[in-house]
Design a protein around this motif. Structure first.
Motif, PDB file in Angstrom:
ATOM      1  N   CYS A 177       0.887  -1.225   0.030  1.00 39.05           N
ATOM      2  CA  CYS A 177       0.011  -0.010   0.094  1.00 39.05           C
ATOM      3  C   CYS A 177       1.077   1.129   0.063  1.00 39.05           C
ATOM      4  CB  CYS A 177      -0.881   0.139   1.200  1.00 39.05           C
ATOM      5  SG  CYS A 177      -1.890   1.565   1.488  1.00 39.05           S
TER       6      CYS A 177
ATOM      7  N   HIS B 282       0.379   3.889   1.437  1.00 39.23           N
ATOM      8  CA  HIS B 282       0.177   4.605   2.582  1.00 39.23           C
ATOM      9  C   HIS B 282       1.582   4.179   3.534  1.00 39.23           C
ATOM     10  CE1 HIS B 282      -1.492   5.428   6.674  1.00 39.23           C
ATOM     11  NE2 HIS B 282      -0.949   6.747   6.280  1.00 39.23           N
ATOM     12  N   LEU B 283       1.517   2.994   4.232  1.00 38.09           N
ATOM     13  CA  LEU B 283       2.362   2.661   5.006  1.00 38.09           C
ATOM     14  C   LEU B 283       3.007   1.181   4.542  1.00 38.09           C
ATOM     15  CD1 LEU B 283       1.638   3.964   8.366  1.00 38.09           C
ATOM     16  CD2 LEU B 283       3.199   4.882   6.919  1.00 38.09           C
ATOM     17  N   GLY B 284       2.772   0.662   3.529  1.00 40.39           N
ATOM     18  CA  GLY B 284       3.269  -0.360   2.978  1.00 40.39           C
ATOM     19  C   GLY B 284       2.666  -1.662   3.395  1.00 40.39           C
ATOM     20  N   CYS B 285       1.354  -1.681   3.868  1.00 40.90           N
ATOM     21  CA  CYS B 285       0.765  -3.095   4.229  1.00 40.90           C
ATOM     22  C   CYS B 285       0.346  -3.617   2.848  1.00 40.90           C
ATOM     23  CB  CYS B 285      -0.627  -2.765   5.050  1.00 40.90           C
ATOM     24  SG  CYS B 285      -0.180  -2.260   6.548  1.00 40.90           S
TER      25      CYS B 285
ATOM     26  N   CYS C 168      -7.157  -1.969   1.726  1.00 39.86           N
ATOM     27  CA  CYS C 168      -6.098  -1.955   2.503  1.00 39.86           C
ATOM     28  C   CYS C 168      -6.310  -2.459   4.064  1.00 39.86           C
ATOM     29  CB  CYS C 168      -5.090  -0.941   2.455  1.00 39.86           C
ATOM     30  SG  CYS C 168      -3.683  -1.111   3.689  1.00 39.86           S
TER      31      CYS C 168
ATOM     32  N   CYS D 148      -5.030  -2.157   6.784  1.00 35.71           N
ATOM     33  CA  CYS D 148      -4.619  -1.300   7.687  1.00 35.71           C
ATOM     34  C   CYS D 148      -4.982  -0.121   8.162  1.00 35.71           C
ATOM     35  CB  CYS D 148      -2.978  -1.009   7.521  1.00 35.71           C
ATOM     36  SG  CYS D 148      -2.080  -2.428   7.496  1.00 35.71           S
ATOM     37  N   HIS D 149      -5.364   0.942   7.322  1.00 32.97           N
ATOM     38  CA  HIS D 149      -6.079   1.959   7.644  1.00 32.97           C
ATOM     39  C   HIS D 149      -7.061   2.334   6.629  1.00 32.97           C
ATOM     40  CE1 HIS D 149      -1.669   2.292   8.467  1.00 32.97           C
ATOM     41  NE2 HIS D 149      -2.441   2.503   9.648  1.00 32.97           N
ATOM     42  N   GLU D 150      -7.774   1.325   6.020  1.00 36.87           N
ATOM     43  CA  GLU D 150      -8.983   1.478   5.198  1.00 36.87           C
ATOM     44  C   GLU D 150      -8.702   2.292   3.979  1.00 36.87           C
ATOM     45  OE1 GLU D 150     -11.868   2.975   7.952  1.00 36.87           O
ATOM     46  OE2 GLU D 150     -12.236   0.871   8.803  1.00 36.87           O
ATOM     47  N   GLY D 151      -7.472   2.117   3.276  1.00 37.78           N
ATOM     48  CA  GLY D 151      -7.521   2.543   2.033  1.00 37.78           C
ATOM     49  C   GLY D 151      -8.207   1.773   0.939  1.00 37.78           C
TER      50      GLY D 151
ATOM     51  N   PRO E 154      -6.308   7.101   3.650  1.00 35.36           N
ATOM     52  CA  PRO E 154      -5.032   8.234   4.021  1.00 35.36           C
ATOM     53  C   PRO E 154      -3.952   8.014   2.832  1.00 35.36           C
ATOM     54  CG  PRO E 154      -4.686   6.145   5.135  1.00 35.36           C
ATOM     55  CD  PRO E 154      -6.007   5.888   4.733  1.00 35.36           C
TER      56      PRO E 154
END
Ligand code: HEM
Ligand code: FES
Lengths: 162, 595
Positions: A102, A104-107, A120, A122-125, A137
């Motif tokens: 992702c 965002h932070l790579g999940c 995603c 992790c943070h609902e991307g 995000p």
């Protein structure tokens, strides 16, 4: 006389010593900075084969592991898992290949078949099937790799992405 | 400002006073060129230390990575070959200079009371130098170092009672392996340098305490009245010498192209080991000490010689420095030197006459260059040797030498009754065959094929056509192929040889896909097949070879000529593509996350 002789010897000794030190140290510095001048760790293939075109069903993202080899100074490591990508074959047989990481932070992102979107955990991307960001995000769309097809083989340029 | 800082430091350390005291040291009797050897050794030791330290940032001490890391240093960096070369030849230079130094101080009688400990610390330094040479030789883990060091550790093993244990302790086990490298490495980069610095400190401190020993001819007056300051009078001479040493070393390194790196150590090979030149005399000595007398050469003689050096200051108690008054000692020391020189010369002479050694050197050189070529594509993590295990040419050559060389000659080596395979499968070879098949190089007088009576140009055309079928001819000339095809099919060739259909049989071999991988494989498996020589065949069938072995033999044959590509050859020099760690999405994301 004796004094001027000694003066000369002193200057000459300094000059000799300086030249010697420079001559010894220069190649040592040259050797030490080698990793600044040349790649020491790099992939051996520009385009990595990920399978045949028919391996990827039209319109359904398929997750694929990428293996290639890398040079690490004197060693070659073959069959290394480099990462994973999502591959989407389109109607016209062209391909989209996205990094599973992702932006965002790579999940690792998943494909939600029911909503037909990349999600995603992790943070609902949320991203659409073309990798465009819909919500969440992440600062950008999914990372995408250049592809080409040769003799029905799918190759991706794993070293760079857009 | 600088002055103030200087004063501040001086007040707290007394550094410049110390330096001044060191530099102003009086040299009684005057500065002399004969005193330069000790300082030359100090310079060389510093040179070894700095080149060695930089090389440790490339060297990797394990049995699977040592060779590769030295290969990388030597061939893949810009200055590695030079730095390694300086270190390599620097060790020889140190050995030479230490001996010259030792003989200088011996001749001057500098070992006598009160300088006994100065001399003894010097003998320790000499032993440490030998230790450096021995441990350093193994580190590249190439054929030469690996086998020569085995001789040394086996010598350790001959020491009575404790030898066995000493050997295992050095090897780090019952046989050579990772722990041999790590132990030799620890010795070479930590223990020996620390010990050397320790003895050197004592050595120089004692020298400072007693001052220099002047030449016996120097009169008392000169000794008293002529006093030069160490700086600059002696240091100037020392500096000139150091520059001379370095220039000579750099010259040798350029001249020789640096230190050798042989093929990676192969424990299965039978390599005739030769130690570094300064151990050759010991090696030669061993040849005269066979069987029960082995221990004479390995332990007794070296121990006696060393013991003599250690006790020399105590048995030569006569205070006179005149060589004429020390005749027995001069006799002993110089006959020792003569013996060492004689043994070394004998060893070198013997090897230069020994055909096995000469062959092996050539072979080793070939292996080394092949190893370097293979290694440029990357060395598998299994270690240096694995570049060969995966190399069909290497395996093929082995099989060829076992099974084929009895009849087929390659580059002057091998049997004479079958075609000579020098340059096999090249345009030259095939054209030569067409022109004169009855030549000794090809089928000889018993050959059934008549010479092709055509102009050279046409023979070359036919050759081009024949070889173009093989699929790996380099730089094909299509026009020649066309003309050659015309000539071969319409001319006399096709009367006896079938073309264009693999299954067809005529009186002479089927030349469809001539000398291609498949053609060669099928031929080698069964040369008596009617498709090939049929009833006229004289070559044994090699149908027991495995697919991999057969493949290897064929690759080896292809490798014999420059006109044919190796099928297995990957792209030269792995193309550099993207850089790891800088371009993968993960790395960029991680970096963003942290900032
Ligand atoms: C690593 C090897 C060595 C180094 C770096 C070294 C260094 C030095 C230095 C700097 C000096 C003072 C300058 C001179 O007189 O040349 C010296 C003196 C001396 N060295 Fe060495 N040395 C080494 C090996 C040896 C050996 C192998 C011996 C003899 C077995 C030896 C015996 C002596 C003696 C007796 C002196 C006093 C010379 C005199 O009184 O004039 N040294 N050494
Ligand atoms: S890591 Fe994917 S949304 Fe945060």
């Amino acid at each position: 006389m004796e004094n001027s002789r000694r003066k000369f010897l002193k200057i000459a000794s300094h000059a000799l010593g300086g030249t010697l030190a420079a001559g010894v140290v220069a190649p040592l510095i040259g050797l030490t900075v080698h990793p600044l001048m040349k790649e020491t760790v790099y992939g051996t293939e520009d385009f990595i084969s990920i399978g045949r075109v028919d391996d990827f069903p039209v319109g359904v993202p398929t997750k694929t592991t990428i293996t290639s080899s890398k040079m690490d100074a004197w060693n070659i490591f073959e069959g290394l898992v480099m990462g994973s990508v999502w591959v989407i074959r389109k109607e016209d047989n062209s391909l989209n290949v996205f990094s599973v990481n992702c932006p965002h932070l790579g999940c690792g992102i998943n494909w939600g078949e029911d909503v037909r979107q990349f999600l995603c955990p992790c943070h609902e991307g949320v991203f659409d099937i073309n990798g465009r960001k819909i919500s969440g995000p992440a600062p950008r769309d999914l990372y995408s790799f250049e592809t080409k097809i040769e003799n029905n083989n799918v190759l991706i340029k794993f070293g760079s992405f857009t | 400002m600088a002055n103030k800082l200087g004063e501040w430091i001086e007040e707290r350390t007394g550094l410049s006073k110390l330096l001044k005291a060191a530099l102003d040291e009086p040299v009684h009797g005057g500065a002399k060129w004969s005193y330069i050897f000790g300082s030359g050794l100090v310079f060389l030791f510093i040179l070894q230390a700095v080149t060695g330290i930089i090389m440790t940032s490339y060297y990797s001490p394990s049995s699977t990575s040592a060779w590769g890391s030295v290969y990388y240093l030597q061939y893949k960096t810009s200055f590695g070959w030079f730095v390694r070369g300086i270190h390599h030849f620097g060790s020889s230079a140190m050995m030479i200079l230490a001996l010259v130094h030792m003989f200088q101080v011996f001749i001057f009688g500098a070992y006598k009371k009160p300088r006994e400990l100065n001399w003894i610390s010097g003998v320790f330094l000499l032993l440490l130098l030998a230790g450096f040479g021995l441990t350093g030789y193994l580190l590249p883990w190439d054929q030469k170092g690996y086998w020569a060091t085995q001789v040394a550790t086996n010598i350790m093993g001959t020491i009575p009672v404790i030898g066995k244990y000493i050997k295992i302790l050095h090897q780090g086990g019952a046989d050579y392996g990772n722990f041999t490298i790590t132990r030799f490495y620890t010795l070479h980069v930590f223990l020996l340098p620390l010990s050397l610095v320790f003895f050197l400190f004592i050595h120089i401190a004692l020298f400072r305490k007693h001052g220099v020993t002047p030449c016996w001819k120097m009169s008392k007056e000169v000794l008293k009245n002529r006093v030069d300051p160490f700086w600059p009078d002696q240091i100037f001479k020392d500096a000139v010498f150091a520059v001379g040493i370095y220039a000579a070393l750099a010259g040798v390194v350029f001249w020789t192209g640096g230190a050798e790196l042989e093929a990676p150590a192969d424990p299965a090979s039978n390599y005739l080991a030769r130690p570094e030149w300064y151990f050759l005399f010991l090696f030669q000595l061993l040849k005269y000490c066979q069987g029960n007398f082995l221990i004479v050469g390995t332990v007794i003689v070296p121990a006696l010689a060393l013991a003599f050096l250690f006790v020399l200051p105590f048995i030569d108690r006569n205070p006179s420095l005149y060589p004429s008054k020390r005749a027995p000692f001069f006799g002993a020391v110089f006959s020792g030197l003569a013996g060492v020189i004689a043994l070394t010369t004998l060893a070198i002479h013997h090897d230069s006459q020994d055909i096995h050694i000469i062959h092996q050197r050539e072979e080793a050189e070939k292996q080394a260059s092949r190893a370097v070529k293979l290694a440029s594509k990357g060395i598998p993590p299994a270690g240096g040797m694995s570049i060969f295990l995966n190399d069909p040419v290497y395996l093929g050559e082995k099989i060829f030498k076992e099974s084929c060389i009895g009849c087929h000659m390659v580059r002057g080596e091998g049997g004479e009754n079958s075609p000579d395979f020098t340059n096999f499968g090249s345009r030259e070879w095939v054209a030569g065959l067409l022109k004169n098949p009855k030549d000794k190089k090809y089928f000889g007088e018993s050959g059934a094929m008549p010479p092709t009576k055509l102009p050279d140009e046409s023979i070359l055309d036919i050759t081009e056509f024949l070889l173009s079928q093989s699929g790996n001819l380099l730089n094909i000339n299509p026009e020649r192929v066309e003309r050659g095809k015309e000539l071969a099919l319409k001319g006399n060739c096709a009367i006896c040889h079938p073309f264009g259909n693999k299954e067809m049989k005529k009186v002479a071999p089927n030349l469809t896909d001539y000398l291609s991988e498949t053609w060669l494989k099928e031929f080698i498996r069964n040369p008596a097949d009617p498709r090939f020589y049929g009833a006229r065949n004289k070559m044994p069938a090699f149908d027991k070879l495995t697919d991999r072995e057969l493949d290897a033999v064929v690759q080896y044959l292809f490798n014999l000529s420059k006109d044919r590509a190796l099928v297995s050859e990957r792209e030269e020099d792995g193309k550099k593509t993207y850089v790891f760690g800088l371009t993968s999405p993960r790395a960029i994301i991680d970096f963003k996350g942290k900032s």
